[in-house]
Design a protein around this motif. Structure first.
Motif, PDB file in Angstrom:
ATOM      1  N   SER A   1       2.972 155.275  -9.463  1.00  0.00           N
ATOM      2  CA  SER A   1       4.040 156.423  -9.723  1.00  0.00           C
ATOM      3  C   SER A   1       5.313 156.198  -9.006  1.00  0.00           C
ATOM      4  O   SER A   1       5.600 155.319  -8.150  1.00  0.00           O
ATOM      5  CB  SER A   1       3.534 157.710  -9.447  1.00  0.00           C
ATOM      6  OG  SER A   1       3.259 157.913  -7.994  1.00  0.00           O
ATOM      7  N   VAL A   2       6.347 156.961  -9.607  1.00  0.00           N
ATOM      8  CA  VAL A   2       7.892 156.540  -9.074  1.00  0.00           C
ATOM      9  C   VAL A   2       8.189 157.903  -8.680  1.00  0.00           C
ATOM     10  O   VAL A   2       7.945 158.847  -9.235  1.00  0.00           O
ATOM     11  CB  VAL A   2       8.663 156.007 -10.290  1.00  0.00           C
ATOM     12  CG1 VAL A   2       9.990 155.693  -9.562  1.00  0.00           C
ATOM     13  CG2 VAL A   2       8.078 154.838 -10.836  1.00  0.00           C
ATOM     14  N   TRP A   3       9.211 157.993  -7.574  1.00  0.00           N
ATOM     15  CA  TRP A   3       9.795 159.297  -7.457  1.00  0.00           C
ATOM     16  C   TRP A   3      11.295 158.804  -6.859  1.00  0.00           C
ATOM     17  O   TRP A   3      11.607 157.752  -6.695  1.00  0.00           O
ATOM     18  CB  TRP A   3       8.957 160.047  -6.490  1.00  0.00           C
ATOM     19  CG  TRP A   3       8.848 159.507  -5.041  1.00  0.00           C
ATOM     20  CD1 TRP A   3       9.620 159.476  -3.792  1.00  0.00           C
ATOM     21  CD2 TRP A   3       7.792 158.564  -4.665  1.00  0.00           C
ATOM     22  NE1 TRP A   3       8.944 158.707  -2.774  1.00  0.00           N
ATOM     23  CE2 TRP A   3       8.051 158.164  -3.639  1.00  0.00           C
ATOM     24  CE3 TRP A   3       6.701 158.087  -5.649  1.00  0.00           C
ATOM     25  CZ2 TRP A   3       6.932 157.141  -2.768  1.00  0.00           C
ATOM     26  CZ3 TRP A   3       5.673 157.135  -4.864  1.00  0.00           C
ATOM     27  CH2 TRP A   3       6.036 156.853  -3.668  1.00  0.00           C
TER      28      TRP A   3
ATOM     29  N   GLU B   1       5.778 156.388 -17.739  1.00  0.00           N
ATOM     30  CA  GLU B   1       6.415 155.892 -16.506  1.00  0.00           C
ATOM     31  C   GLU B   1       6.205 154.605 -16.296  1.00  0.00           C
ATOM     32  O   GLU B   1       6.679 154.083 -15.109  1.00  0.00           O
ATOM     33  CB  GLU B   1       5.721 156.731 -15.436  1.00  0.00           C
ATOM     34  CG  GLU B   1       6.363 156.888 -14.000  1.00  0.00           C
ATOM     35  CD  GLU B   1       5.628 157.789 -13.258  1.00  0.00           C
ATOM     36  OE1 GLU B   1       4.463 158.126 -13.244  1.00  0.00           O
ATOM     37  OE2 GLU B   1       6.430 158.278 -12.175  1.00  0.00           O
ATOM     38  N   LEU B   2       5.701 153.832 -17.224  1.00  0.00           N
ATOM     39  CA  LEU B   2       5.757 152.333 -17.268  1.00  0.00           C
ATOM     40  C   LEU B   2       4.389 151.968 -16.430  1.00  0.00           C
ATOM     41  O   LEU B   2       3.639 151.214 -16.881  1.00  0.00           O
ATOM     42  CB  LEU B   2       6.893 151.613 -16.530  1.00  0.00           C
ATOM     43  CG  LEU B   2       6.939 150.141 -16.489  1.00  0.00           C
ATOM     44  CD1 LEU B   2       6.877 149.702 -18.016  1.00  0.00           C
ATOM     45  CD2 LEU B   2       8.017 149.419 -15.820  1.00  0.00           C
ATOM     46  N   ILE B   3       4.225 152.395 -15.109  1.00  0.00           N
ATOM     47  CA  ILE B   3       3.189 151.595 -14.333  1.00  0.00           C
ATOM     48  C   ILE B   3       2.164 152.838 -14.009  1.00  0.00           C
ATOM     49  O   ILE B   3       1.145 152.351 -13.418  1.00  0.00           O
ATOM     50  CB  ILE B   3       3.969 151.391 -12.742  1.00  0.00           C
ATOM     51  CG1 ILE B   3       4.460 152.796 -12.164  1.00  0.00           C
ATOM     52  CG2 ILE B   3       4.937 150.412 -12.960  1.00  0.00           C
ATOM     53  CD1 ILE B   3       4.783 152.458 -10.626  1.00  0.00           C
ATOM     54  N   GLY B   4       2.330 153.873 -14.718  1.00  0.00           N
ATOM     55  CA  GLY B   4       1.079 154.897 -14.284  1.00  0.00           C
ATOM     56  C   GLY B   4      -0.460 154.673 -14.925  1.00  0.00           C
ATOM     57  O   GLY B   4      -1.073 155.151 -14.443  1.00  0.00           O
ATOM     58  N   GLU B   5      -0.652 153.697 -15.656  1.00  0.00           N
ATOM     59  CA  GLU B   5      -1.758 153.127 -16.237  1.00  0.00           C
ATOM     60  C   GLU B   5      -2.303 151.918 -15.340  1.00  0.00           C
ATOM     61  O   GLU B   5      -3.274 151.274 -16.155  1.00  0.00           O
ATOM     62  CB  GLU B   5      -1.841 152.847 -17.632  1.00  0.00           C
ATOM     63  CG  GLU B   5      -1.879 154.006 -18.410  1.00  0.00           C
ATOM     64  CD  GLU B   5      -1.735 154.028 -19.997  1.00  0.00           C
ATOM     65  OE1 GLU B   5      -1.935 152.917 -20.515  1.00  0.00           O
ATOM     66  OE2 GLU B   5      -1.558 154.940 -20.651  1.00  0.00           O
ATOM     67  N   GLY B   6      -1.561 151.738 -14.384  1.00  0.00           N
ATOM     68  CA  GLY B   6      -2.245 150.655 -13.481  1.00  0.00           C
ATOM     69  C   GLY B   6      -1.782 149.215 -13.875  1.00  0.00           C
ATOM     70  O   GLY B   6      -2.383 148.254 -13.553  1.00  0.00           O
ATOM     71  N   ALA B   7      -0.455 148.994 -14.564  1.00  0.00           N
ATOM     72  CA  ALA B   7       0.041 147.966 -15.132  1.00  0.00           C
ATOM     73  C   ALA B   7       0.393 146.698 -13.858  1.00  0.00           C
ATOM     74  O   ALA B   7      -0.261 145.733 -13.940  1.00  0.00           O
ATOM     75  CB  ALA B   7       1.172 147.771 -15.727  1.00  0.00           C
ATOM     76  N   LEU B   8       0.854 147.406 -12.656  1.00  0.00           N
ATOM     77  CA  LEU B   8       1.007 146.349 -11.703  1.00  0.00           C
ATOM     78  C   LEU B   8      -0.083 145.852 -11.027  1.00  0.00           C
ATOM     79  O   LEU B   8      -0.115 144.660 -10.885  1.00  0.00           O
ATOM     80  CB  LEU B   8       2.032 147.258 -10.634  1.00  0.00           C
ATOM     81  CG  LEU B   8       3.310 147.466 -10.989  1.00  0.00           C
ATOM     82  CD1 LEU B   8       4.118 148.343 -10.074  1.00  0.00           C
ATOM     83  CD2 LEU B   8       4.104 146.431 -11.386  1.00  0.00           C
ATOM     84  N   PRO B   9      -1.092 146.521 -10.641  1.00  0.00           N
ATOM     85  CA  PRO B   9      -2.096 145.772  -9.788  1.00  0.00           C
ATOM     86  C   PRO B   9      -2.943 145.095 -10.869  1.00  0.00           C
ATOM     87  O   PRO B   9      -3.395 143.802 -10.416  1.00  0.00           O
ATOM     88  CB  PRO B   9      -3.177 146.929  -9.487  1.00  0.00           C
ATOM     89  CG  PRO B   9      -2.473 148.161  -9.700  1.00  0.00           C
ATOM     90  CD  PRO B   9      -1.049 147.974 -10.370  1.00  0.00           C
ATOM     91  N   THR B  10      -2.795 145.327 -12.163  1.00  0.00           N
ATOM     92  CA  THR B  10      -3.651 144.352 -13.122  1.00  0.00           C
ATOM     93  C   THR B  10      -2.924 142.838 -13.214  1.00  0.00           C
ATOM     94  O   THR B  10      -3.399 141.873 -13.190  1.00  0.00           O
ATOM     95  CB  THR B  10      -3.485 145.050 -14.513  1.00  0.00           C
ATOM     96  OG1 THR B  10      -4.453 146.200 -14.566  1.00  0.00           O
ATOM     97  CG2 THR B  10      -4.191 144.224 -15.618  1.00  0.00           C
ATOM     98  N   TYR B  11      -1.541 143.172 -13.148  1.00  0.00           N
ATOM     99  CA  TYR B  11      -0.845 141.684 -13.329  1.00  0.00           C
ATOM    100  C   TYR B  11      -0.765 141.058 -12.121  1.00  0.00           C
ATOM    101  O   TYR B  11      -0.969 139.813 -12.290  1.00  0.00           O
ATOM    102  CB  TYR B  11       0.650 142.427 -13.481  1.00  0.00           C
ATOM    103  CG  TYR B  11       1.141 142.349 -14.939  1.00  0.00           C
ATOM    104  CD1 TYR B  11       1.310 141.089 -15.725  1.00  0.00           C
ATOM    105  CD2 TYR B  11       1.422 143.466 -15.731  1.00  0.00           C
ATOM    106  CE1 TYR B  11       1.723 141.260 -17.147  1.00  0.00           C
ATOM    107  CE2 TYR B  11       1.762 143.472 -16.817  1.00  0.00           C
ATOM    108  CZ  TYR B  11       1.870 142.407 -17.530  1.00  0.00           C
ATOM    109  OH  TYR B  11       2.412 142.552 -19.075  1.00  0.00           O
TER     110      TYR B  11
END
Ligand code: SAH
Length: 672
Positions: free
Chosen positions: A342-344, A149-159
């Motif tokens: 997550s995305v919906w 899902e691209l962001i499910g492993e927490g990429a955004l907060p980490t970046y």
């Protein structure tokens, strides 16, 4: 230190928390991890390497020292690529201690210990400064923190954190950007994973239709991602309603915001139909120009020549809150909402800008009908499988009498409803509708005569299906429950299914073998330490155990004929002694014996059987078709044998299989 680990207990049908050594937890994590799959992903690795080289070059051309921050270094691979590409120094951050230890060893073995500092911390704990973990902020940010899902492993907060505290403004990022793509489709097969379709029952007094309650019809379902190997979905199973559109992009070289947000795009259906599903995948550009692109696009979008199999990144299936009829050429708006993880999606018709804008914010889908909490997606698919339902109806018809007193033992089963419509007058249901069906909230061993209104059970039914089941034989809990209620059964009780049998076949996998195959070197770096670590973890406990995989997603070729290896007679109680069998299977096709696949078949009545595994096999090539709603058990052989021709022996595989009634587990051993 001890940790608690959840494990299904097939003798009680319950999840149990067992106290395990700390080791157990981490061996599980390593053994089941996707590190091997990532290291085998040649397409990913070469593109990361190209992107990293280009980024180091750009920094050097500016006359700066190249200081790299590699968040989530795993084996240290991306840092070693950077060091080889001429980076002056790399900070390799890894939160998972066993992996950080492995990275230290691998970096050392490859001779990079003076260029790469492995830091065993979560990136948000890393400090910068003269006494910090990092001397200075980095000017190259390298990561691989993405899931399907691209962001499910927490990429955004980490970046977000890294840009604030760990890297310089204007840094280079590899990957440079990610883009999420979507396509609107209609698909009865996939929609069946989310909604319960009407069930038609032909009873003596006419046709009855079982429909789901309106709360279920309108329920948006659960927000958890549905990730599948979309490349295994034949094009005949869905209708494309829109072109592929870009939903949103993230530029990793600039500050990233993880706060919830929505993105909206306009769509014009290329075909009229029922909009039900949003298929989605992403790609990453390793450099700003977009020349080095790694994509998860499915087969009908991407030229097949560049195809790379991988299991760590697949494609997503999103279910729209309700199906919406759409017309070719009409104006539609598709909204993607996301929080940090997550995305919906939501689809809107064009009702004028203002009105649409007003409700652009979409709530996270939350199941209101309970069904999506009780049934997972494959289970919805199974309940919607008309062929399967027909088999149950047919067999119920043969065993039900007007005076039958029935007890059903299965989780979230529709059998009581079917039986009721077929004329059963008295119905009891253990575990979890109207006055004709009584739901008994008691575990089978605690069932009393008063629960049954002092009646004896003349028909005991089960699919059997239990939500705690991991491996096919865990549904044998039905047998244990049947044994527990034995005193409440009439002497001539009918049990449906009357028996179960365990079947086995030897296979060559097209791709799944990669997740177990040692890597040796990856892009020229020696990663054998990782292979050893995975092997060690596999041998820790699980070496003689099978693991569950939904094989419709993982094509394989049968090298042997299917063989029945054990049977379980539900008309009798669970025996005290082990059920054991030994024997050999002949290999009838040439190929690599990667492992054995095992599944259960249920003997419902007379000559009616349902299979949770093999549905069909082409005799010529041995291609297998698997039950799409169930996971099968895969036992990977520790060494692979390859027979180029049939006369190349060994032509048989020896097996020993043992069912232990005390634990409900099946142990197996194979000799090639
Ligand atoms: N970079 C390696 C491994 C990628 S897997 C490769 O490309 O082959 C991602 C790794 O990142 C996992 O080992 C996980 O434990 C780690 N990780 C994820 N988020 C992290 C964070 N914020 N800080 C440190 N490690 C993280």
């Amino acid at each position: 230190m001890k940790t608690f680990c959840g494990r299904a207990n097939p003798t009680t049908g319950a999840m149990e928390w067992l106290e395990e050594d700390e080791d157990y937890d981490y061996h599980q994590e390593i053994a089941r991890s996707r590190y091997a799959d990532m290291l085998h992903d040649k397409d990913r690795n070469t593109k990361y390497y190209q992107g990293i080289r280009a980024a180091v070059c750009r920094v050097k051309e500016r006359g700066e020292k190249a200081v790299v921050l590699d968040i989530g270094t795993g084996t240290g691979l991306l840092s070693m690529m950077a060091a080889s590409a001429g980076a002056d120094f790399c900070y390799a951050i890894e939160v998972f201690k066993p992996m950080a230890n492995a990275a230290v060893k691998i970096v050392e073995k490859n001779g990079f210990h003076d260029k790469i500092k492995v830091i065993n911390k979560h990136s948000t704990e890393v400090t910068v400064g003269p006494d910090g973990d990092m001397q200075h902020r980095a000017n190259i940010l390298v990561t691989e923190l993405f899931d399907t899902e691209l962001i499910g492993e927490g990429a955004l907060p980490t970046y977000e954190h890294a840009h604030k505290y760990l890297v310089q403004e204007g840094c280079e990022a590899v990957p440079h950007r990610a883009t999420v793509y979507v396509q609107l489709v209609e698909s009865r097969r996939m929609w069946a994973w989310n909604k319960l379709f009407p069930i038609h029952v032909k009873a003596e007094d006419g046709e009855k239709i079982i429909v789901s309650p309106s709360e279920m019809e309108n329920c948006p379902g659960v927000p958890s991602v549905c990730d599948i190997q979309l490349n295994q979905m034949p094009s005949s199973d869905f209708t494309v309603l829109s072109d592929v559109v870009t939903m949103f992009s993230v530029d990793f070289s600039k500050p990233v915001r993880s706060a919830s947000t929505c993105y909206r795009v306009q769509l014009e259906p290329v075909k009229s139909g029922k909009a039900q599903i949003v298929l989605s995948w992403w790609d990453i550009d390793m450099d700003p120009s977009g020349m080095i692109n790694c994509t998860m696009a499915p087969y009908w979008v991407k030229p097949t020549s560049a195809f790379q199999w991988r299991d760590h990144w697949m494609q997503c299936v999103y279910f729209l809150p309700c199906e919406e009829p759409v017309l070719q050429g009409e104006k539609l708006y598709l909204t993607a909402c996301r929080d940090a993880y997550s995305v919906w999606y939501k689809l809107q018709k064009d009702r004028g800008e203002e009105e649409n804008k007003a409700d652009v914010h979409v709530e996270t889908p939350v199941c209101r009908c309970q069904a999506h909490l009780l049934w997972n997606r494959p289970r919805f698919g199974e309940l919607n499988d008309q062929n399967r339902t027909r088999q149950y109806i047919k067999s119920l018809k043969t065993i039900l009498k007007t005076d039958s007193v029935c007890l059903c033992i299965s989780d979230g089963s529709l059998l009581p409803v079917l039986a009721h419509y077929l004329g059963a007058k008295q119905f009891f249901k253990a575990n979890h509708l109207e006055d004709k069906i009584k739901i008994i909230e008691a575990r089978p061993e605690l069932l009393t005569s008063s629960h049954l209104e002092d009646k004896k059970i003349s028909v005991l039914v089960g699919e059997p299906f239990f939500t705690t089941t991991l491996l096919p034989w865990h549904n044998l809990y039905f047998w244990y429950a049947r044994t527990a209620v034995a005193t409440h059964l009439t002497s001539n009780v009918t049990v449906l299914p009357q028996a179960a049998s365990l079947h086995m076949i030897i296979v060559e996998f097209q791709d799944l073998w990669r997740i177990r195959s040692p890597c040796g070197t990856c892009e020229g770096f020696d990663v054998q330490t990782m292979d050893d670590m995975i092997n060690n973890s596999l041998n820790f406990r699980e070496s003689k155990e099978a693991e569950p995989h939904p094989l419709w997603e993982y094509p394989c070729k049968a090298l042997s004929d299917p063989q029945e290896v054990l049977t379980f007679d539900f008309r009798k109680t669970v025996p005290q002694q082990c059920l054991s069998t030994e024997g050999s299977v002949d290999l009838v096709r040439k190929g690599k014996s990667h492992g054995a696949v095992l599944w259960m078949e249920y003997h419902l009545a007379a000559d009616i059987f349902v299979s949770t595994g093999l549905m069909q096999m082409s005799n010529e090539k041995g291609n297998c078709e698997w039950n799409p709603h169930c996971k099968q058990a895969v036992y990977f052989f520790s060494s692979v044998i390859e027979s180029e021709t049939l006369s190349d022996l060994p032509s048989t595989v020896m097996y020993a299989i043992n069912f232990e009634p005390k634990t409900g587990e099946i142990a197996m051993d194979f000799k090639l």
